[in-house]
Design a protein around this motif. Structure first.
Motif, short mmCIF file in Angstrom:
data_model
loop_
_atom_site.label_atom_id
_atom_site.label_comp_id
_atom_site.label_asym_id
_atom_site.label_seq_id
_atom_site.Cartn_x
_atom_site.Cartn_y
_atom_site.Cartn_z
N THR A 1 13.22 -3.08 1.54
CA THR A 1 11.90 -2.63 1.09
C THR A 1 10.82 -2.94 2.14
O THR A 1 9.97 -2.10 2.42
N LEU A 2 10.88 -4.12 2.72
CA LEU A 2 9.88 -4.49 3.72
C LEU A 2 10.03 -3.66 4.99
O LEU A 2 9.03 -3.29 5.62
N PHE B 1 3.60 2.22 6.72
CA PHE B 1 2.20 1.82 6.81
C PHE B 1 1.80 1.19 8.14
O PHE B 1 0.65 0.76 8.28
N LEU C 1 11.19 4.99 -1.82
CA LEU C 1 11.17 3.54 -1.97
C LEU C 1 11.00 3.13 -3.42
O LEU C 1 11.71 2.25 -3.92
N THR C 2 10.05 3.75 -4.11
CA THR C 2 9.85 3.42 -5.53
C THR C 2 11.06 3.81 -6.37
O THR C 2 11.39 3.13 -7.35
N ASN D 1 -2.91 -3.74 3.93
CA ASN D 1 -2.18 -3.00 2.91
C ASN D 1 -0.67 -3.31 2.90
O ASN D 1 -0.12 -3.64 1.84
N PRO D 2 0.04 -3.21 4.03
CA PRO D 2 1.50 -3.48 3.95
C PRO D 2 1.84 -4.93 3.62
O PRO D 2 2.92 -5.20 3.06
N ILE E 1 8.40 -0.39 4.16
CA ILE E 1 6.94 -0.53 4.12
C ILE E 1 6.38 -0.56 5.54
O ILE E 1 5.34 0.04 5.83
N ILE F 1 7.40 7.06 0.18
CA ILE F 1 6.95 6.20 -0.91
C ILE F 1 7.73 6.51 -2.19
O ILE F 1 8.15 5.60 -2.92
N TYR G 1 4.52 -6.20 13.03
CA TYR G 1 4.75 -6.04 11.60
C TYR G 1 6.01 -6.72 11.06
O TYR G 1 6.01 -7.16 9.90
N TYR H 1 2.05 -6.48 -0.35
CA TYR H 1 3.21 -6.24 -1.21
C TYR H 1 4.29 -7.32 -1.04
O TYR H 1 5.21 -7.39 -1.88
#
Length: 426
Positions: free
Chosen positions: A310-311, A318, A394-395, A288-289, A314, A391, A196, A292
């Motif tokens: 952020t990555l 995920f 992060l948001t 999905n990951p 994620i 989540i 990842y 973004y």
């Protein structure tokens, strides 16, 4: 600096005490900490098979790469107390590397604000960052990593996430120093182990790009990363004599054949999945990951530290086999966004959910597996709430950064329903 050394000393003492108190065996069996991909017991099994000239990739037990297997084989020759010291040392090194990386990142953020000062509103000086803050933030990062319970438990359980976090921190440091060769080399090792981190190619390309040469930087970054990855794959093939390891490493990560419960979202969903839908939803979950990456890179192309954070978050949320060691890594970077705290909206709720789910998870696991008074739905509810909290966190950070950027350009005086208002910052 004294507080920095206090954090280091306290972190080492806590880990040493937990090791000597016999917590290793109990923590190494926790599904929140050890997964099929990072379990030290599986490493011992793989090294044992290798020493007996048997392929550890023939069965479904060992999923580490051949490169990692060679490294772990040498580690297992050490005395157990020395081996414990190696894990503690790796955590301390990771903390030092993250400290240096965040120091450089924060310096760059301050310099960027200084360069853009003319474009900011006259009231923005109240919220712009000061040079004296550069010395404080890295110390908070050190403490946030070494004293983080998630990281401490991962170290005492002797999961290979300890080494993965070290490599990932080196990637961030090289990225902060804008060294394309070193950052892609470290990233190749990181993605070679868990796949990842490959998405960090994007922030590396942005960080190392010169003015109006982004496409050239992307090409050079991908080429360099591909070269190091090819070398690692070649070494893996040479050490095993076949490509069978790909199915047992990357195949396990992408196909998710082992549905052992963990803190992730894959295991429960695919346990309930009909076979003829399995492949389709595997692609959906794995894509999905990655979907973004480009939108985030476009929005935060001028803020590489935030994009990288952020990555990393994620990935931890995920990925197919996450552990609390992955979560602890990006949580340690939160002090870098200390100036955004006044803009957070859900910090109290997120903190409560983290605390409650961390306590309930082992309790509900015990009720499900040992007493039989609960079922998988109870445990999955905690993992789902845990992922939801991440989540929300992060948001919250991303929206806070967007609000912060807005107030830098337009000032902190606001008009609310046609009347003058003031954003209150404590």
């Amino acid at each position: 600096m004294p507080s920095l050394w206090k954090s280091n000393a306290l972190g080492v003492i806590i880990r040493a005490w937990l090791f000597n108190s016999g917590f290793h065996d109990s923590l190494s069996d926790r599904v929140e900490i050890s997964t099929p991909l990072n379990s030290w017991k599986r490493v011992i099994e793989g090294a044992y098979l290798r020493q007996r000239s048997q392929s550890p990739y023939e069965g479904d037990v060992f999923h580490e790469t051949p490169t990692g297997l060679v490294f772990y084989t040498y580690l297992l020759k050490l005395n157990f107390n020395v081996l414990q010291a190696v894990f503690i040392l790796c955590d301390v090194l990771t903390a030092f590397v993250l400290t240096e990386a965040t120091r450089i990142f924060f310096q760059d953020i301050v310099k960027d604000q200084q360069n853009k000062k003319k474009t900011y509103h006259k009231d923005a000086k109240k919220i712009t960052l000061k040079k004296e803050e550069v010395a404080k933030v890295p110390q908070y990062v050190t403490a946030a990593y070494l004293l983080n319970p998630y990281i401490v438990c991962s170290c005492v359980a002797m999961t290979t996430t300890v080494f993965a976090n070290l490599i990932l921190s080196l990637t961030l440091l090289a990225m902060a120093k804008k060294s394309r060769l070193l950052s892609t080399c470290c990233l190749a090792f990181a993605s070679h182990q868990s796949f990842y981190p490959v998405m960090l190619v994007v922030p590396i390309a942005i960080a190392t790009a010169k003015e109006k040469q982004l496409f050239k930087s992307v090409f050079l970054t991908i080429s360099s990363f591909a070269l190091f990855t090819a070398l690692l794959l070649g070494f893996s093939y040479h050490s095993t004599g076949s490509w069978r390891f790909i199915e047992s490493t990357y195949g396990c990560i992408l196909k998710v054949p082992d549905l052992t419960p963990n803190i992730g979202l894959f295991w429960y969903f695919f346990t309930e999945m009909f076979d003829h839908f399995y492949l389709f939803f595997t692609y959906v979950f794995q894509l999905n990951p990655f979907i973004y990456v480009i939108p985030l890179a476009i929005r935060f192309d001028d803020n590489v530290p935030l994009l990288s954070f952020t990555l990393c978050a994620i990935m931890a949320i995920f990925k197919s086999y996450p552990s609390i060691g992955d979560v602890g890594f990006y949580l340690a970077l939160l002090p870098l966004w200390n100036h955004l705290v006044p803009y957070f909206r859900h910090s109290f709720i997120v903190g409560c959910i983290f605390l409650v789910t961390s306590v309930l998870s082992p309790i509900l696991w015990y009720l499900w597996i040992y007493t039989g008074s609960a079922n998988a739905n109870f445990f999955f509810a905690t993992t789902l709430a845990f992922a939801t909290a991440q989540i929300f966190l992060l948001t919250d950070v991303l929206f806070a950064q967007a609000k912060y950027d807005y107030h830098l350009k337009h000032g902190i005086d606001l008009k609310i329903n046609g009347k003058e208002g003031m954003l209150v910052l404590e």
